[in-house]
Design a protein around this motif. Sequence first.
Motif, short mmCIF file in Angstrom:
data_model
loop_
_atom_site.label_atom_id
_atom_site.label_comp_id
_atom_site.label_asym_id
_atom_site.label_seq_id
_atom_site.Cartn_x
_atom_site.Cartn_y
_atom_site.Cartn_z
N LEU A 170 0.85 -1.16 0.01
CA LEU A 170 0.03 0.13 -0.12
C LEU A 170 0.88 1.28 -0.02
CD1 LEU A 170 -2.87 -1.10 2.36
CD2 LEU A 170 -2.98 -0.75 0.01
N THR A 171 2.07 1.32 0.86
CA THR A 171 2.80 2.47 0.43
C THR A 171 3.55 2.56 -0.69
OG1 THR A 171 3.44 2.06 3.02
CG2 THR A 171 4.98 3.38 1.85
N LEU B 179 0.74 4.35 -2.61
CA LEU B 179 0.98 5.74 -2.57
C LEU B 179 2.08 6.39 -3.07
CD1 LEU B 179 -0.30 5.73 1.38
CD2 LEU B 179 -1.52 6.51 -0.51
N GLN B 180 3.39 5.83 -3.08
CA GLN B 180 4.30 6.70 -3.67
C GLN B 180 4.18 6.65 -5.16
OE1 GLN B 180 8.10 5.84 -2.09
NE2 GLN B 180 9.31 6.68 -3.69
N GLY C 105 1.23 6.86 -6.81
CA GLY C 105 0.58 7.89 -7.20
C GLY C 105 1.07 8.92 -7.04
N TRP C 106 2.00 9.26 -6.06
CA TRP C 106 2.70 10.62 -6.18
C TRP C 106 3.62 10.79 -6.99
CZ3 TRP C 106 8.11 11.04 -4.50
CH2 TRP C 106 8.57 12.40 -4.73
N LEU D 112 -0.21 12.96 -1.25
CA LEU D 112 0.19 11.50 -1.43
C LEU D 112 1.65 11.31 -1.06
CD1 LEU D 112 -1.32 10.37 -4.79
CD2 LEU D 112 -2.18 10.17 -2.67
N LEU E 50 1.40 11.15 2.60
CA LEU E 50 0.62 9.88 3.12
C LEU E 50 1.76 8.89 2.94
CD1 LEU E 50 -2.83 10.12 1.64
CD2 LEU E 50 -2.19 9.99 4.00
N THR E 51 2.77 8.84 2.06
CA THR E 51 3.52 7.87 1.56
C THR E 51 4.74 7.95 3.00
OG1 THR E 51 3.64 8.11 -0.75
CG2 THR E 51 5.48 7.01 0.13
N SER F 235 -6.77 6.02 9.07
CA SER F 235 -7.26 7.10 8.52
C SER F 235 -8.52 7.43 8.97
CB SER F 235 -7.50 6.83 6.67
OG SER F 235 -6.43 6.46 6.30
N ALA G 160 -6.23 8.17 1.70
CA ALA G 160 -5.78 7.00 2.09
C ALA G 160 -6.88 5.89 2.42
CB ALA G 160 -5.07 7.15 3.38
N LEU H 27 -8.23 4.51 -0.83
CA LEU H 27 -7.13 3.48 -1.36
C LEU H 27 -7.44 2.21 -0.20
CD1 LEU H 27 -4.91 2.46 -2.84
CD2 LEU H 27 -3.36 3.55 -1.27
#
Length: 460
Positions: free
Chosen positions: A31-32, A35-36, A38-39, A47, A50-51, A202, A218, A221
């Motif tokens: 999941l991390t 997130l990365q 997506g960023w 994002l 959140l990462t 979250s 978050a 996702l």
Amino acid sequence: MSQLDLARLQFAMTSIYHFLFVPVTIGLGFLTALLQTGWHRSGRAELLQLTRFFGTLLVINIAVGVVTGLVQEFQFGMDWSAYSRTVGDVFGAPLAMEGLAAFFLESTFLGLWLFGWDRLPPRVHLATIWLVAVGGALSAAFIMAANSWMQHPVGYTIDPSTGRPQLNDVWKLFTNPVFLRGYLHVILASLVTGSVVMLAVSAWQLRKGSSPLAFHAAARLALVVLVPVILAAMLVGSELGVTEGKYQPMKIAGAEAQWDTCQPCSFSLFQISGGKNDMTPTQIIAIPHLLSLLATNHWNGKVLGLNAVQAQYEQQYGPGSYIPNIFIQYWSMRVMAYLAVVVLLVGLWGLWLLWRKRLSGARWFHRVAVWAGVLPFLMNTAGWLLTENGRQPWIVQGLQLTRNGVSPSVSTATVATSLVVFLLLYAALAAVAFVLLTRYARKELSPPPAEDTPIPALTY
């Protein structure tokens, strides 16, 4: 308690505690990485925040998981030397692969990810977190290959001079049908665990009103991953039951407390009484044909009862009791299955709120989602109790009894002392882990760095 009982209790304690962290590492790692990714593709500042936020929780979890996992390795030699001596030529191979390949892959790239934010090119840095996630999944693959061999031994021959199994086909370890379904089930369960943890954190932050835009993303996702993955996990778990019904019929019969062979077979939602010496429990709300479906994939499938399998094993292996603890077997299966349904319902509720664009302000959902964070850990523990208790009294199915695997030179007092020491150490470690994880989970997001400013390494 005997040396055997204490040794089993000690290994169960360390294994269950260690596995609290393993699925979080695998699930939160992927999941991390998402997130990365997506960023990296969108450049959205939330994002990136959140990462780094969930990456911090991931690193703390990995650190505690490594410490607790090392203890298990020592226990093979300390409490279970007879087992290690007998099956070490087979069991040691996947453990060595895990240490030399997967663990080093995960730890190396975790270091590069932690300290490479302002030193590595963005694409290379993104690749490091994906390799961390892959390393965690590979580590689980090798461990599951070893465990699946204990459930259904394959790829070995017996050395005529020593009487010990020797590995002669490593490929069969990784094509073992118990491994294929069991490993997929573990990966899916890990993604469920990571998603629920992300959702719980979250929800807590949304309830507090902290960074609503970021934690809404978050939660979205987590929900998008959670619902299809838990459905897949339930399906694969059912198929794993069919596989185990073929190779470990005692395990499946024990999960239903089914003493007599039946065809077709009903599944009871719960029962009153029941146990190893109770063959007449009161079954409540028996669902016709469901056990046949779960155990055989056929509407009218035949399921061998405990008495029939006991008679078969006595003829095959000699006198003795081959029936596991029925109470643990029956209820661990139901705890795992029923809580999975609860998690699915929470996920569907969250998706409905997301679709209605009411997720950020749904206070009751936030409360439920926070408390739901504990459910995957109960499910995972129940799943392992079902798997390991159902194999008893075998430590390796059909090859070695558990009572023959303990260390002959270790006294009962020594095992008892080490059990108390481990219990105290693990209690202290649990307190530290709880404080660290909850402290960082409740922190507000760090502000994003200014444009054209190097992103610093993660600090704690």
